[in-house]
Design a protein around this motif. Structure first.
Motif, PDB file in Angstrom:
ATOM      1  N   VAL A  22      13.736  10.984  -3.894  1.00  0.00           N
ATOM      2  CA  VAL A  22      12.735  11.158  -2.841  1.00  0.00           C
ATOM      3  C   VAL A  22      11.977   9.854  -2.647  1.00  0.00           C
ATOM      4  CG1 VAL A  22      10.673  12.412  -2.135  1.00  0.00           C
ATOM      5  CG2 VAL A  22      12.471  13.603  -3.360  1.00  0.00           C
ATOM      6  N   VAL A  68      12.152   7.746   0.749  1.00  0.00           N
ATOM      7  CA  VAL A  68      10.931   7.611   1.539  1.00  0.00           C
ATOM      8  C   VAL A  68      10.567   6.146   1.698  1.00  0.00           C
ATOM      9  CG1 VAL A  68       8.454   8.050   1.546  1.00  0.00           C
ATOM     10  CG2 VAL A  68      10.027   9.878   0.965  1.00  0.00           C
ATOM     11  N   LEU A  82       1.143   9.213  -6.017  1.00  0.00           N
ATOM     12  CA  LEU A  82       1.357  10.640  -5.766  1.00  0.00           C
ATOM     13  C   LEU A  82       1.561  11.397  -7.066  1.00  0.00           C
ATOM     14  CD1 LEU A  82       3.734  11.022  -2.677  1.00  0.00           C
ATOM     15  CD2 LEU A  82       1.402  11.838  -2.943  1.00  0.00           C
ATOM     16  N   LEU A  83       2.315  10.755  -7.962  1.00  0.00           N
ATOM     17  CA  LEU A  83       2.627  11.388  -9.242  1.00  0.00           C
ATOM     18  C   LEU A  83       1.385  11.649 -10.066  1.00  0.00           C
ATOM     19  CD1 LEU A  83       5.775   9.777 -10.856  1.00  0.00           C
ATOM     20  CD2 LEU A  83       5.346  12.151 -10.308  1.00  0.00           C
ATOM     21  N   PHE A 131      12.802  13.568  -7.977  1.00  0.00           N
ATOM     22  CA  PHE A 131      11.792  12.711  -7.372  1.00  0.00           C
ATOM     23  C   PHE A 131      12.208  11.250  -7.180  1.00  0.00           C
ATOM     24  CE2 PHE A 131       7.604  10.549  -7.088  1.00  0.00           C
ATOM     25  CZ  PHE A 131       7.229  11.127  -5.897  1.00  0.00           C
ATOM     26  N   THR A 182      10.333   4.421   5.289  1.00  0.00           N
ATOM     27  CA  THR A 182       9.061   3.829   5.693  1.00  0.00           C
ATOM     28  C   THR A 182       9.211   2.334   5.940  1.00  0.00           C
ATOM     29  OG1 THR A 182       8.062   5.453   4.252  1.00  0.00           O
ATOM     30  CG2 THR A 182       6.633   3.774   5.115  1.00  0.00           C
ATOM     31  N   ALA A 234       0.829  -1.197   0.000  1.00  0.00           N
ATOM     32  CA  ALA A 234       0.000   0.000   0.000  1.00  0.00           C
ATOM     33  C   ALA A 234       0.869   1.255   0.000  1.00  0.00           C
ATOM     34  CB  ALA A 234      -0.928  -0.012   1.211  1.00  0.00           C
ATOM     35  N   VAL A 235       1.990   1.197   0.747  1.00  0.00           N
ATOM     36  CA  VAL A 235       2.900   2.338   0.798  1.00  0.00           C
ATOM     37  C   VAL A 235       3.489   2.604  -0.598  1.00  0.00           C
ATOM     38  CG1 VAL A 235       5.189   3.022   1.596  1.00  0.00           C
ATOM     39  CG2 VAL A 235       3.496   2.251   3.234  1.00  0.00           C
ATOM     40  N   VAL A 263       0.917   4.224  -2.699  1.00  0.00           N
ATOM     41  CA  VAL A 263       0.760   5.652  -2.398  1.00  0.00           C
ATOM     42  C   VAL A 263       1.885   6.451  -3.065  1.00  0.00           C
ATOM     43  CG1 VAL A 263       0.865   7.381  -0.566  1.00  0.00           C
ATOM     44  CG2 VAL A 263      -0.485   5.322  -0.235  1.00  0.00           C
ATOM     45  N   LEU A 264       3.128   5.965  -2.893  1.00  0.00           N
ATOM     46  CA  LEU A 264       4.268   6.675  -3.468  1.00  0.00           C
ATOM     47  C   LEU A 264       4.146   6.757  -4.976  1.00  0.00           C
ATOM     48  CD1 LEU A 264       7.381   5.493  -1.472  1.00  0.00           C
ATOM     49  CD2 LEU A 264       6.394   7.760  -1.618  1.00  0.00           C
ATOM     50  N   ALA A 301       7.555  15.227 -11.704  1.00  0.00           N
ATOM     51  CA  ALA A 301       8.587  14.547 -10.929  1.00  0.00           C
ATOM     52  C   ALA A 301       9.884  15.338 -10.950  1.00  0.00           C
ATOM     53  CB  ALA A 301       8.818  13.145 -11.469  1.00  0.00           C
TER      54      ALA A 301
END
Lengths: 314, 314
Positions: free
Chosen positions: B281, B285, B26-27, B278, B289, B18-19, B22-23, B38
């Motif tokens: 990032v 992240v 986001l884009l 990006f 996480t 799920a993480v 999400v990542l 990005a």
């Protein structure tokens, strides 16, 4: 002590159709409730942490709301000759690298903190309670799905999620608000869910169901009043977190943008000139600490008085 | 235990997926061309074209996601936009700095906080207990990034006892340790309070149990009763707390790394956000996480190992 207080067959207090044991007069209940309220008020008034917290919280609200009237200068007015000065009679908290009065900027910065805290906490609380009750009262699959969702959001450390988002959208106050709301919803939702779960099989809900009450009515009129108390205390304890996130993101340049004053931007500008003057990071930090301490003390005192069980497991 | 292990691992895997989702999304949540978003408005057309090709932006979204998650799970986090180096390598180089900081910060907080909590619980309402109580609430309330800034101000800028920025000369262990002290102090401080409070609360509960009374009645030394028997049980909720609070620890580590210019993951992500890079990032992240999810998983498994009742509850 009269004999009819107890049902002779069961040994339990005799109860009539209203559900109230018949020996208890209505006035007695009112009286005892009022006594309990007075008792709790007295406990709060004698709790020095709670009172300190209350005073600091009032100070926070008052200084933010009254900022335009009590600030000695315009927060963006430049006084170049006095730039980077320490505390003086003209500028009680010193000035920044452009000669702006730090005290005025702190007072106006409090408005940003208050705005984020008020909006962030209340929206997150409403959405969180709704989702939590839904998870606790709804079908099993919905519960599992929402739990996975909460776990996913909580898996992101707040600042890390903020970095990932701001990397794409660019910094703004709205973004800070969105991040604050999204990351704190699971907190409220989890508490609301647990409380709802423990309530859903109690007799009074069963009775409600037997009377044919709809789900919405049960949630709103019967679950909510029982769930909301601890959640309001949790909300008070969340204010420091929200204020800190705002200040932290603004400090990183990912929240409120200059020239708007915020405690975070003051700290950021102070950090950049830390080798020249210590006053900006000192002055910018104090209101932040007082606010977080105030809400924490207040929340703890309220929790100890109204919900002694909550303190135990934490 | 086996069944619990399986369920818990499954949940952790679901959260990781799920993480990643999400990542990835986001884009797409942000309107506009993903490659331009990005890399930012200043990226060259060649860089955007290269990114579009690498991310398979011409494919349907669901295939892009499958490719992305497949790559991420096999350890391929993409390439840096500017240097064309593998993100996995870059993140790997920085991970050590972050782990050392987190380890030392948590380490000193545990060695101080846990005994402090025990002592406070052994003598409730003594002066030590009161001081610990107030101090722990205060350290919890003070934002860690403010502790970082003020520690930098006092010990590095003002007193010049310790270096302010960087991670120290490579190979020079003493120098590297000196650079670790201030950030580790800053991220650990609130944890001293957390741990002392938590250990005190659960210790008080455990000290009332009958088996502690038996141990005392058998004439065991008080020190042995507290540290050998009571602490063993009282530490369990603390393990959960460390797991749950680890996200906050990562957030404060990000701040400490940025404030002390320490080349860890947090600083890496922050610099990448500023440079609109990006892929870095995203990779940073994801690793941060993942670290958090891993710690929560380990703490849950530890608890289940120590306390069989927990295994039933999931």
């Amino acid at each position: 002590m009269s004999e009819n207080r107890f049902n002779t067959a069961t040994g339990l207090p005799a109860i009539d159709a209203s559900g109230v044991p018949d020996h208890v007069a209505e006035a007695d209940i009112r009286e005892s409730a009022a006594r309990e309220r007075r008792e709790k008020l007295r406990m709060f008034l004698t709790n020095w942490q709670g009172m300190t917290g209350l005073i600091l919280v009032i100070l926070f609200f008052a200084s933010a709301l009254l900022a335009p009237w009590i600030a000695p200068y315009d927060p963006n007015a430049l006084d170049i000759p006095a730039r980077l000065s320490g505390p003086t009679l003209d500028h009680i908290a010193g000035t920044d690298q452009l000669g702006r009065d730090t005290l005025s900027r702190i007072l106006y910065g409090g408005r940003v903190a208050l705005k984020i805290a008020a909006l962030g906490v209340s929206i997150a609380l409403v959405v969180g309670v709704f989702l939590g009750m839904l998870a606790g009262f709804g079908p099993r699959w919905l519960d599992s799905l929402l739990l996975l969702l909460f776990d996913t959001v909580r898996a992101f450390p707040t600042i890390v999620l903020a970095l990932a988002t701001v990397a794409l959208t660019g910094p703004s106050l709205g973004m800070v608000l969105a991040i604050v709301i999204i990351t704190s919803i699971p907190q409220y939702a989890r508490v609301a869910r647990t409380a709802t779960l423990s309530l859903r099989n109690t007799e009074f809900i069963l009775a409600e169901r037997a009377f044919g009450a709809g789900t919405a009515r049960m949630l709103w009129h019967h679950i909510m009043p029982n769930v909301i108390g601890p959640l309001l205390i949790l909300a008070a304890m969340e204010v420091p977190v929200v204020v800190t996130v705002e200040a932290g993101l603004s400090f990183l340049g990912l929240g409120v943008l200059p020239p708007t004053a915020s405690w975070g931007t003051i700290l950021n500008e102070g950090y950049l000139v830390i080798r020249d003057t210590p006053w900006m990071v000192i002055a910018g930090g104090i209101p932040l600490i007082l606010t977080t301490l105030g809400f924490t003390f207040l929340g703890e005192a309220l929790r100890d008085i109204f919900d002694p069980r909550m303190g135990k497991g934490r | 235990m086996g069944f619990y292990l399986l369920k818990r691992l499954g949940l952790a895997f679901a959260v990781i997926c799920a993480v990643v989702l999400v990542l990835f999304s986001l884009l797409y949540l942000i309107p506009g061309d993903p490659a331009t978003i990005a890399l930012g408005p200043r990226a060259s057309p060649e860089a955007i074209a290269r990114y579009a090709e690498r991310m398979h932006l011409d494919e349907p979204i669901w295939r892009q996601f499958l490719i992305f998650i497949g790559n991420a799970l096999t350890g391929d986090l993409g390439v840096d936009v500017f240097s064309e180096r593998s993100v996995t390598t870059i993140v790997g180089e920085r991970l050590g700095f972050t782990l050392a900081l987190v380890g030392l910060g948590m380490g000193w907080a545990m060695t101080l906080g846990i005994p402090l909590g025990c002592l406070a619980a052994v003598r409730p309402n003594s002066w030590l207990d009161r001081v610990t109580g107030v101090l722990s609430v205060s350290t919890i309330a003070v934002p860690s990034f403010l502790v970082s800034i003020w520690a930098l101000l006092i010990f590095a800028v003002h007193l010049r006892w310790l270096p302010a920025i960087g991670a120290g000369e490579p190979g020079d262990v003493v120098d590297q340790l000196r650079h670790l002290i201030l950030p580790a102090f800053a991220i650990g401080l609130s944890w001293v309070g957390y741990l002392a409070r938590m250990v005190r609360a659960s210790m008080l509960e455990v000290m009332g149990e009958t088996y502690i009374r038996s141990a005392r009645a058998f004439g065991l030394a008080p020190r042995r009763v507290v540290f050998g028997y009571a602490l063993r049980v009282a530490i369990l909720p603390t393990i959960t707390l460390i797991g749950m609070g680890f996200g906050g620890l990562i957030s404060s580590t990000v701040f400490a790394e940025i404030i002390f210019a320490r080349p860890g993951i947090g600083k890496l992500i922050f610099d990448a956000v500023m440079a609109r890079n990006f892929p870095i990032v995203q990779g940073g992240v994801l690793v941060a996480t993942g670290l958090y999810i891993l710690v929560v998983l380990i703490s849950d498994l530890l608890i289940a190992w120590f306390d069989p009742r927990v295994r039933e509850s999931l």
